[in-house]
Enzyme design. Structure first.
Site, PDB file in Angstrom:
ATOM      1  CD  GLU A   9      -8.369   7.396   0.254  1.00  0.00           C
ATOM      2  OE1 GLU A   9      -7.470   6.554   0.124  1.00  0.00           O
ATOM      3  OE2 GLU A   9      -9.118   7.433   1.237  1.00  0.00           O
TER       4      GLU A   9
ATOM      5  CG  HIS B  77       0.959   7.300  -7.199  1.00  0.00           C
ATOM      6  ND1 HIS B  77       2.295   7.094  -6.954  1.00  0.00           N
ATOM      7  CD2 HIS B  77       0.505   8.008  -6.152  1.00  0.00           C
ATOM      8  CE1 HIS B  77       2.624   7.657  -5.806  1.00  0.00           C
ATOM      9  NE2 HIS B  77       1.553   8.208  -5.299  1.00  0.00           N
TER      10      HIS B  77
END
Length: 338
Positions: A10, A307
């Site tokens: 991911e 992030h």
């Protein structure tokens, strides 16, 4: 050695770089599979490989799987040694991302270090060297980290060729900090860097920024890079408040007009100026790790990016810290605690 098992599906290269940094800082080894698994070209690219090899060198690590295109990696750190180091990506791969990988481990070393890093200094998908100098390193300085930083040569994609010179002073203990209020607006300034392209392009970008943000459009703010190793263009806006500084970048690209580059950058700056958060999105990602190493800290920001969230989850695997996201105003306060 106990190994921390990680899945890189991911995340992009940031998860790998954070894992390398934390491994060096904690002495914990890790194994990562599915590196950059959802990217169009998964696995290690040249700049990621440079970061792996550089981390291995400063930390005396044993590494398995360090090759271009590899999607699995095993990293077993040794003791980090300060010293004089020279690393080159061999391409326009980001030198600043290699720096951010190594820096926390080197400031924990017992002796000073110097780094000479070659590669891209102003890349579209990485912090610019100006961001490092004027936003990231001043934030670290508030925590007690002292770093000398100079741009010897600018490097743009795809030619690269940039050179950064860095001096790192040991810092045994980080000071926890709060970046919760940016204070009154002090200044908004812009400059444009041009390499191998007409200065008129930069002047057009600067004029859009002047119209939208009120910056000074004088031609002296358009700088031609010498020597020009290849075509490149970046517009930079520094926003200085009494208690905080942010730097925003807009990169020229083929098929995108100078006016579009300027408008996109102005949009990003205005979103920050009109928001409540102290820390902008990109710096928020990068403050998590040093705050975790300090064991405490907080900052306010407009959004919790994927992030940011994925980096927090990875950090918690290496360090005994917890992250809490608290709604505040139109954004969030991020808190780090043991």
């Amino acid at each position: 050695m106990d190994m921390i098992e990680l899945d890189g599906t991911e995340g992009g290269g940031q998860l790998l770089r954070s894992a390398l940094t934390l491994s060096l800082c904690t002495g914990s080894g890790f194994s990562m599979g599915n590196i950059r698994g959802r990217r169009r070209r998964p696995g290690l690219m040249r700049q990621h490989l440079t970061a792996v090899n550089a981390a291995a060198r400063i930390g005396g690590a044993h590494v398995h799987g360090a090759q271009l295109g590899a999607t699995t990696l095993r990293f077993e750190p040794g003791a980090v040694q300060g010293g004089d180091y020279h690393f080159a990506t061999g391409s326009a791969g980001s030198a600043t991302l290699v720096l951010q990988t190594l820096l926390p481990a080197l400031w924990q070393a017992a002796t000073p270090s110097t780094l000479r890093l070659e590669g891209g200094t102003h890349n579209p998908l990485a912090p610019s060297a100006d961001f490092i100098a004027d936003a990231y390193l001043p934030a670290l300085a508030r925590m007690g980290v002292q770093v000398g930083f100079a741009i010897e040569q600018h490097g743009f994609h795809p030619a690269g060729g940039g050179v950064l010179d860095v001096q790192v002073t040991p810092c045994a203990t980080l000071q926890p900090c709060a970046f919760n209020a940016r204070g009154a607006l002090a200044s908004v300034e812009a400059k444009v860097l041009m390499s191998g392209l007409s200065g008129s392009i930069g002047q057009r970008e600067l004029q859009v920024l002047a119209d939208r943000l009120g910056v000074d459009p004088h031609p002296r703010h358009v700088h031609s890079v010498r020597p020009a190793l290849g075509p490149g263009n970046v517009a930079l806006v520094q926003v200085r408040h009494d208690a905080h500084v942010e730097v925003f970048s807009g990169h020229g690209e083929r098929g995108v007009s100078a006016e579009q580059v300027g408008a996109r950058l102005a949009d990003e700056v205005q979103r920050y100026l009109h928001g409540d958060g102290c820390v902008a999105e990109h710096l928020s990602d990068q403050l998590l790790l040093p705050m975790a190493l300090a064991g405490a800290g907080s900052f306010t920001t407009a959004t919790i990016s994927e992030h940011l969230a994925s980096n927090a989850r990875l950090i918690e695997k290496f360090l005994p810290v917890e992250f809490e996201w608290v709604p505040e105003g139109q954004g969030w306060q991020v808190q780090v605690s043991r």
